[in-house]
Design a protein around this motif. Sequence first.
Motif, PDB file in Angstrom:
ATOM      1  N   ALA A 191      65.792 -61.658  -4.909  1.00 11.10           N
ATOM      2  CA  ALA A 191      66.107 -60.327  -5.436  1.00 11.10           C
ATOM      3  C   ALA A 191      66.573 -60.398  -6.885  1.00 11.10           C
ATOM      4  O   ALA A 191      66.306 -59.492  -7.682  1.00 11.10           O
ATOM      5  N   ARG A 215      63.169 -55.769  -3.969  1.00 11.45           N
ATOM      6  CA  ARG A 215      62.940 -56.837  -4.937  1.00 11.45           C
ATOM      7  C   ARG A 215      62.612 -58.155  -4.241  1.00 11.45           C
ATOM      8  O   ARG A 215      61.747 -58.916  -4.696  1.00 11.45           O
ATOM      9  N   GLN A 220      59.090 -60.008  -4.885  1.00 11.85           N
ATOM     10  CA  GLN A 220      59.073 -61.370  -5.419  1.00 11.85           C
ATOM     11  C   GLN A 220      58.334 -62.316  -4.481  1.00 11.85           C
ATOM     12  O   GLN A 220      57.589 -63.197  -4.927  1.00 11.85           O
TER      13      GLN A 220
END
Length: 255
Positions: free
Chosen positions: A190, A237, A241
């Motif tokens: 994150a 996030r 990712q």
Amino acid sequence: MTFTPAIPLSGYLGWRVFESNAERQFETFKTSPEIVRNVDYFREHIAEATTAEKLVNDRKLLTVALGAFGLEDEIDKKAFIRKILEEGTDLSDSFANRLADSRWREFAKAFGYGNFTGANVNLASFREQTANNYLERAFEVSVGEVDTDMRLAMYFRREIAAIAESPYVEEAGWFTIMGQTPLRTVMESALGLPSTIGQADIDKQKELFESKAEQIFGGKSPAIFKDPLKVEDALRRFFLQTEIQNGPSESTPGM
């Protein structure tokens, strides 16, 4: 029949879809024969485990006991587990208090074998809380067998809330996150931090987490995750990712 969670999509989109029906799936999961047997056995026999030795020597009881704290993979470390339980948590230098993973401290404190007040196995409230925790975490394990990232997200959402609300969040919050592999995995992704930062000095690692959290979420302290919107942003996030690292899949938008 073994319960298999329905997770038709991966990534953040899959997470949102799963969230919408997770409660219904959890209710179905709780009726799985193996889960019912484990919980019933624990409720009926945990009071008989009056010592740490008796607990570690009863694999059925230990399955639920460890599973309730997300430690199910450690079940074969009987001597290690017994030492943790017998030393308790009252003394600052006890084995559990010296371990980086705070789950062991919570485990030893909950059972109470080595503490001044003694074992809690005769308390109905302890029995039910442990059984309920086991059910919740066992469901996460079943989800992880289908999609590891979903399990990590479930774990993170639950545990980060407890850390954010802790009275020790300023002193110990980041150390708790860094000490639990599932939390650390999600938070590193994150924040866009490489896993290699684990090679740095622990205080330097804390500084890196703080600076990135302030940059991305607007605050250095894990207390910022009292806000559910920031928790959801962290999970978004994390999934994005992960998708970047793994490459696009059929569920990736635009594919």
